[in-house]
Design a protein around this motif. Structure first.
Motif, PDB file in Angstrom:
ATOM      1  N   ALA A 201       0.854  -1.189   0.000  1.00 14.41           N
ATOM      2  CA  ALA A 201       0.000   0.000   0.000  1.00 14.41           C
ATOM      3  C   ALA A 201       0.891   1.240   0.000  1.00 14.41           C
ATOM      4  CB  ALA A 201      -0.910   0.007   1.232  1.00 14.41           C
ATOM      5  N   ASP A 202       0.345   2.353  -0.465  1.00  8.92           N
ATOM      6  CA  ASP A 202       1.129   3.591  -0.505  1.00  8.92           C
ATOM      7  C   ASP A 202       1.558   4.019   0.888  1.00  8.92           C
ATOM      8  OD1 ASP A 202       0.901   3.716  -3.251  1.00  8.92           O
ATOM      9  OD2 ASP A 202      -0.819   5.092  -3.221  1.00  8.92           O
ATOM     10  N   ARG A 203       0.744   3.707   1.898  1.00  2.00           N
ATOM     11  CA  ARG A 203       1.079   4.088   3.272  1.00  2.00           C
ATOM     12  C   ARG A 203       2.139   3.191   3.892  1.00  2.00           C
ATOM     13  NH1 ARG A 203      -3.289   2.751   6.300  1.00  2.00           N
ATOM     14  NH2 ARG A 203      -2.185   3.539   8.128  1.00  2.00           N
ATOM     15  N   MET A 204       2.387   2.042   3.279  1.00  2.00           N
ATOM     16  CA  MET A 204       3.289   1.064   3.889  1.00  2.00           C
ATOM     17  C   MET A 204       4.732   1.504   3.726  1.00  2.00           C
ATOM     18  SD  MET A 204       3.334  -3.092   3.433  1.00  2.00           S
ATOM     19  CE  MET A 204       1.705  -3.225   4.200  1.00  2.00           C
ATOM     20  N   VAL A 205       5.464   1.478   4.827  1.00  2.17           N
ATOM     21  CA  VAL A 205       6.863   1.880   4.851  1.00  2.17           C
ATOM     22  C   VAL A 205       7.778   0.666   4.869  1.00  2.17           C
ATOM     23  CG1 VAL A 205       8.612   3.141   6.190  1.00  2.17           C
ATOM     24  CG2 VAL A 205       6.267   4.030   6.020  1.00  2.17           C
ATOM     25  N   ALA A 206       7.379  -0.383   5.574  1.00  2.53           N
ATOM     26  CA  ALA A 206       8.209  -1.586   5.672  1.00  2.53           C
ATOM     27  C   ALA A 206       7.313  -2.803   5.733  1.00  2.53           C
ATOM     28  CB  ALA A 206       9.102  -1.531   6.909  1.00  2.53           C
ATOM     29  N   ASN A 207       7.783  -3.888   5.127  1.00  4.41           N
ATOM     30  CA  ASN A 207       7.091  -5.174   5.162  1.00  4.41           C
ATOM     31  C   ASN A 207       8.176  -6.235   5.137  1.00  4.41           C
ATOM     32  OD1 ASN A 207       5.381  -7.348   4.977  1.00  4.41           O
ATOM     33  ND2 ASN A 207       4.857  -7.021   2.822  1.00  4.41           N
ATOM     34  N   ALA A 208       8.602  -6.680   6.296  1.00  2.02           N
ATOM     35  CA  ALA A 208       9.787  -7.532   6.386  1.00  2.02           C
ATOM     36  C   ALA A 208       9.537  -8.746   7.261  1.00  2.02           C
ATOM     37  CB  ALA A 208      10.972  -6.735   6.936  1.00  2.02           C
ATOM     38  N   ALA A 209      10.294  -9.804   6.953  1.00  2.00           N
ATOM     39  CA  ALA A 209      10.295 -11.021   7.763  1.00  2.00           C
ATOM     40  C   ALA A 209      11.702 -11.226   8.303  1.00  2.00           C
ATOM     41  CB  ALA A 209       9.865 -12.218   6.931  1.00  2.00           C
TER      42      ALA A 209
END
Length: 258
Positions: A201-209
């Protein structure tokens, strides 16, 4: 579709015994228990299944995940890709053939995953409009171009407005990258391995595992809590885990190669 029986594969564990997991429902809500098919110290976690192609519905995906989460309470587990079904007259023999053919690979991966947990973190800006206002305050060129278009007809200023959009996007991407590194850097220092996943999403800054040694799981929890304390007014965090190591193990099976 064939009417032959099959076995649905969830994962691979170290186990020498035949055993069942009667407290978790198999995919498809069939009246058959989740169980192991052992071979030479390894075992596949399976359930009897028609030889079909499973749709990637939420119900099916959650059933697959629930089985893996149940098994990981007792074993280090290597997830098998969703929808993998052994299809032949004696599917158990085909599964044992897989375990024998790839025993070295599975043993190596199990050793890598032993005493580790996958933890996931998503970070999102709470107010995207506030971030845009920050960019206007910090970037004079964007502010000047925006002000120059104020009140002018859209058709006559189409290309300038496209340019403005490109400039804003570039500035947002740069700010996102800088803030993502500020979030991930202290967590990488604790984790054994890190995977950065696609931003959704545009609001998402980080998506990590993160693959984290169990001995350091509490320290990792505390590091996430500090980030929330420091940045909670600016960002919302979604922290999940432990979960099966989907981001660090991806076992695919080509039955024709066995």
């Amino acid at each position: 579709m064939t009417s032959h029986p099959g076995q649905y594969l969830y994962g691979v564990v170290r186990c020498s015994a035949e055993r069942t997991f009667g407290d978790v429902a198999p995919i498809g809500d069939l009246q058959c228990p989740v169980h192991t098919v052992p071979c030479n110290g390894l075992a596949a976690v399976v359930s009897n299944s028609p030889a079909i192609e499973y749709e990637t519905t939420r119900a099916n995906m959650m059933a697959h995940q629930r089985v893996l989460e149940r098994v990981m309470l007792e074993y280090t587990v290597l997830p098998v890709r969703f929808g993998t079904v052994a299809q032949q007259e004696c599917p158990g023999e085909l599964v044992r053939k897989l375990l024998m053919a790839r025993a070295g690979e599975f043993e190596r991966l199990l050793a890598e995953m032993d005493d580790k947990a996958e933890l996931g973190l998503k970070a999102l800006w709470r107010d995207e409009k506030a971030i845009f206002q920050e960019i206007l305050g910090q970037n004079g060129a964007i502010r000047q171009l925006r002000d120059s278009l104020d009140g002018k007809p859209h058709q006559a200023t189409h290309y300038q407005r496209v340019r403005l959009g490109e400039m804003v996007k570039g500035a947002m991407d740069q700010k996102r990258a800088e803030e993502m590194q500020g979030i991930l850097t202290p967590l990488r220092q604790i984790a054994t391995r890190t995977v950065e996943n696609q931003l959704l999403a545009d609001r998402m800054v980080a998506n990590a595992a993160f693959l984290v040694d169990r001995r350091w799981e509490e320290a990792f929890d505390q590091a996430v809590a500090r980030l929330d304390q420091e940045l909670g007014n600016r960002m919302s965090f979604k922290y999940v885990g432990p979960v099966p190591p989907y981001n660090f193990v991806n076992i695919t099976v080509n039955w024709q190669e066995l």
